[in-house]
Design an enzyme around this catalytic site. Sequence first.
Site, PDB file in Angstrom:
ATOM      1  N   SER A 133     -24.899   6.873 -52.447  1.00  0.00           N
ATOM      2  CA  SER A 133     -23.658   7.343 -51.841  1.00  0.00           C
ATOM      3  C   SER A 133     -23.063   8.451 -52.697  1.00  0.00           C
ATOM      4  CB  SER A 133     -22.658   6.197 -51.691  1.00  0.00           C
ATOM      5  OG  SER A 133     -22.311   5.676 -52.955  1.00  0.00           O
ATOM      6  N   HIS A 147     -18.531  13.325 -47.918  1.00  0.00           N
ATOM      7  CA  HIS A 147     -19.014  11.984 -48.219  1.00  0.00           C
ATOM      8  C   HIS A 147     -20.334  11.762 -47.499  1.00  0.00           C
ATOM      9  CE1 HIS A 147     -19.462   7.797 -46.703  1.00  0.00           C
ATOM     10  NE2 HIS A 147     -19.335   7.535 -47.992  1.00  0.00           N
ATOM     11  N   ASN A 149     -23.672   8.550 -47.303  1.00  0.00           N
ATOM     12  CA  ASN A 149     -24.390   7.399 -47.830  1.00  0.00           C
ATOM     13  C   ASN A 149     -25.626   7.184 -46.978  1.00  0.00           C
ATOM     14  OD1 ASN A 149     -24.068   4.914 -45.939  1.00  0.00           O
ATOM     15  ND2 ASN A 149     -22.006   5.749 -46.072  1.00  0.00           N
ATOM     16  N   TYR A 150     -26.715   6.873 -47.658  1.00  0.00           N
ATOM     17  CA  TYR A 150     -27.996   6.597 -47.006  1.00  0.00           C
ATOM     18  C   TYR A 150     -28.556   5.334 -47.633  1.00  0.00           C
ATOM     19  CZ  TYR A 150     -27.246  11.340 -45.541  1.00  0.00           C
ATOM     20  OH  TYR A 150     -26.679  12.467 -45.005  1.00  0.00           O
ATOM     21  N   ARG A 151     -29.120   4.447 -46.805  1.00  0.00           N
ATOM     22  CA  ARG A 151     -29.580   3.175 -47.339  1.00  0.00           C
ATOM     23  C   ARG A 151     -30.784   2.634 -46.574  1.00  0.00           C
ATOM     24  NH1 ARG A 151     -25.031   3.127 -44.826  1.00  0.00           N
ATOM     25  NH2 ARG A 151     -24.741   1.907 -42.949  1.00  0.00           N
TER      26      ARG A 151
END
Length: 170
Positions: A133, A147, A149-151
Amino acid sequence: AAKSSSWNDHQMTDDLPESLVRDSDGPDGGNYPMRRRMESMLRDAQISITKSISDLDGGAAFREDGWIREGGGGGRSRVLSNGKVWEKAGVNLSVVYGTMPPEALRAATERGAVRARDMKPGEKVPFFACGLSCVMHPRNPHCPTMHFNYRYFETDDGIWWFGGGTDITP
């Protein structure tokens, strides 16, 4: 009763292991090769992104903090403060082991909804997650905050998916 985990059940450390994926996960447990590859790819991305942000800023450097969790996992947090371009920027890698209620699994993915359908009330689903993130606040009030975020997310029975997104806030 098993100890429940919370957002702050971690220990700060200056000596992070090469990988935060539990050795007991592999090579045959879960999707161990994917877990290790994802963590490695996101760590490389964290290094590349923080170098680019720092180079662009031309003034401040990132400070890195490492943390580990008793049940496995941990992370690397990198924060730049009081730069020429960036008031503050953070790029954080997390490897997390935990449990979630079936309602969360049902909402996350269609495959999870099938599994959650047969679960008993109060039953929890063990999971693994690895993510990167970033939040960047520029000094210029006319520039937007960014901003992302990668998951990668995986349950104990092999249901997995990728998630995340990016936004720019005026």
